[in-house]
Scaffold this motif. Structure first.
Motif, short mmCIF file in Angstrom:
data_model
loop_
_atom_site.label_atom_id
_atom_site.label_comp_id
_atom_site.label_asym_id
_atom_site.label_seq_id
_atom_site.Cartn_x
_atom_site.Cartn_y
_atom_site.Cartn_z
N UNK A 7 -13.54 5.98 -0.62
CA UNK A 7 -14.26 5.11 -1.56
C UNK A 7 -13.34 3.96 -1.98
N UNK A 8 -13.65 2.77 -1.50
CA UNK A 8 -12.83 1.59 -1.78
C UNK A 8 -13.37 0.77 -2.95
N UNK A 15 -22.76 5.32 -6.75
CA UNK A 15 -22.18 5.80 -5.50
C UNK A 15 -20.95 6.65 -5.76
N UNK A 16 -20.15 6.21 -6.72
CA UNK A 16 -18.92 6.92 -7.05
C UNK A 16 -19.24 8.24 -7.77
N UNK A 17 -20.28 8.22 -8.60
CA UNK A 17 -20.71 9.45 -9.28
C UNK A 17 -21.18 10.48 -8.25
N UNK A 38 -9.14 3.35 -3.69
CA UNK A 38 -8.46 2.06 -3.84
C UNK A 38 -7.96 1.83 -5.26
N UNK A 39 -8.82 2.07 -6.25
CA UNK A 39 -8.52 1.72 -7.63
C UNK A 39 -8.38 2.98 -8.50
N UNK A 40 -7.44 2.94 -9.46
CA UNK A 40 -7.27 4.10 -10.35
C UNK A 40 -8.53 4.49 -11.10
N UNK A 41 -9.40 3.52 -11.43
CA UNK A 41 -10.63 3.84 -12.15
C UNK A 41 -11.50 4.81 -11.35
N UNK A 42 -11.32 4.85 -10.05
CA UNK A 42 -12.02 5.81 -9.20
C UNK A 42 -11.21 7.10 -9.09
N UNK A 52 -4.03 7.10 -2.64
CA UNK A 52 -4.39 5.71 -2.94
C UNK A 52 -3.97 4.82 -1.78
N UNK A 53 -4.93 4.07 -1.23
CA UNK A 53 -4.71 3.21 -0.08
C UNK A 53 -5.19 1.79 -0.41
N UNK A 54 -4.69 0.79 0.29
CA UNK A 54 -5.05 -0.60 -0.07
C UNK A 54 -6.48 -1.01 0.29
N UNK A 55 -7.06 -0.49 1.37
CA UNK A 55 -8.42 -0.87 1.79
C UNK A 55 -8.59 -2.40 1.76
N UNK A 56 -7.69 -3.10 2.44
CA UNK A 56 -7.71 -4.57 2.38
C UNK A 56 -8.91 -5.15 3.12
#
Length: 357
Positions: A7-8, A15-17, A38-42, A52-56
């Motif tokens: 999940x990026x 979707x995240x839920x 990608x993001x700490x909020x996730x 944690x990956x960059x998913x650029x």
């Protein structure tokens, strides 16, 4: 089985839920489950192994190499990407490792017949999980898509957890008759249509005791606040922003409105119904597959402002009808959207894909 969810996303949404609910439930049922995010909020919401990956971008060699490393180290068998960018990254990593790439798609998407979509959704995907029959039907309009590769699995709903959270904090009900809505505040969710329909209802009814509560945050927030001011209903429309626990608000609401242009089967609608709200909804996605107009919910076409105003007015005027709709819809949702069923169907489909059945 060993699963890796991808999940990026930059912000928390439906979707995240779903990803959190599915990953947690699979883990409770004895599967190994990890997350690449990608993001700490996730990531901070997931209590499981995570990376944690960059998913650029879609061709991000560093992220692909890290995914390959995770797959091999944790013996991952199934990748479940949930964003379009992630579909490609997962597909490439699976081609390099032999793991299976099972996309999750929770929105109606017409692929047309482009070569790129053929590559992403057909050649790079071993399976696709969708949460409404309409999504599958639209995918199959593309000649290269195969029906046996697409599995309809309705969202699960954690009824007991929702009910428990609804009583964890108090919500001061500002309006005796409260219409609520919830979601990431973007154009697709149709909150502008909802505000326009609610303003038309107020003009027609002169309902001094009615108000609209919109739960969520997003890029269109300030624009929709300005729309409420322009329509003269700013004092009747309350934006809560993002709420970690929205259920006390839903528990105090009389009506829940889902006015999206496009959905699969919206978690927010299911949760509003689970909290015994009468529901008004557009026919977006799979709504009509389970819920019937004027029997369980009131269905209004997107952008039909007069129709939305009439629906709100009908529920405002008829409390007994409102309660009957809420009871009917709640019974259907509890029967059709159990978390146990969703988890079992996911595990079975993923195992079938893994075994080549």
């Amino acid at each position: 089985m060993n699963f890796l969810f991808l999940n990026s996303a930059r912000a928390w949404g439906g979707n995240e839920k779903w990803s959190l609910m599915a990953a947690t439930s699979l883990r409770k049922n004895g599967h190994h489950v990890a997350l690449a995010y990608r993001k700490p909020v996730i990531g901070e919401r997931f209590d499981l192994p995570k990376h944690r990956l960059p998913f650029i971008g879609e061709i991000d060699f560093y992220t692909i190499s890290q995914l390959v490393s995770i797959i091999r180290k944790e013996r991952i068998e199934i990748l479940i990407p949930t964003k379009r960018k992630d579909y490609v990254l997962a597909g490439l990593a699976c081609k390099l490792t032999g793991a299976k790439n099972i996309l999750r798609l929770g929105i109606v998407r017409d692929l047309k017949n482009g070569a790129y979509n053929n590559w992403v959704y057909n050649k790079m995907a071993d399976g696709i999980i969708v949460n409404a029959r309409e999504i599958k039907e639209v995918l199959l309009k593309s000649s290269y898509m195969k029906a046996d590769k697409i599995k309809v699995i309705y969202n699960g709903l954690e009824i007991d957890a929702i009910l428990k959270k609804s009583s964890e904090s108090k919500f001061e009900k500002k309006f005796p008759f409260t219409v609520s809505a919830m979601g990431f505040v973007t154009n697709r969710k149709g909150f502008d249509f909802l505000i326009q329909g609610f303003a038309a209802f107020l003009k027609r009814s002169n309902a001094a005791d009615a108000g609209l509560v919109i739960i969520g945050d997003g890029p269109k927030m300030e624009e929709y606040k300005a729309l409420a001011r322009e329509l003269g209903v700013a004092e009747k429309v309350h934006f809560t922003g993002f709420l970690e626990n929205p259920y006390p608000v839903l528990a105090q609401s009389d009506v829940f409105a889902m006015t999206s242009k496009n959905e699969g089967f919206a978690n927010a609608l299911l949760e509003g119904i689970a909290m015994a709200c009468a529901a008004i909804t557009t026919p977006a996605g799979g709504v009509t597959e389970i819920l019937k107009h004027e029997q369980d919910v009131l269905i209004v076409d997107y952008n039909n402002i007069a129709g939305l105003s009439n629906a709100i007015f009908s529920l405002y005027q008829q409390p007994e009808y409102r309660r009957r709709l809420a009871q009917n819809a709640k019974a259907k949702v509890e029967n059709a959207f159990s978390l146990e069923r969703m988890t079992s169907e996911m595990a079975t489909f993923c195992n079938d894909v893994k075994e080549g059945r």
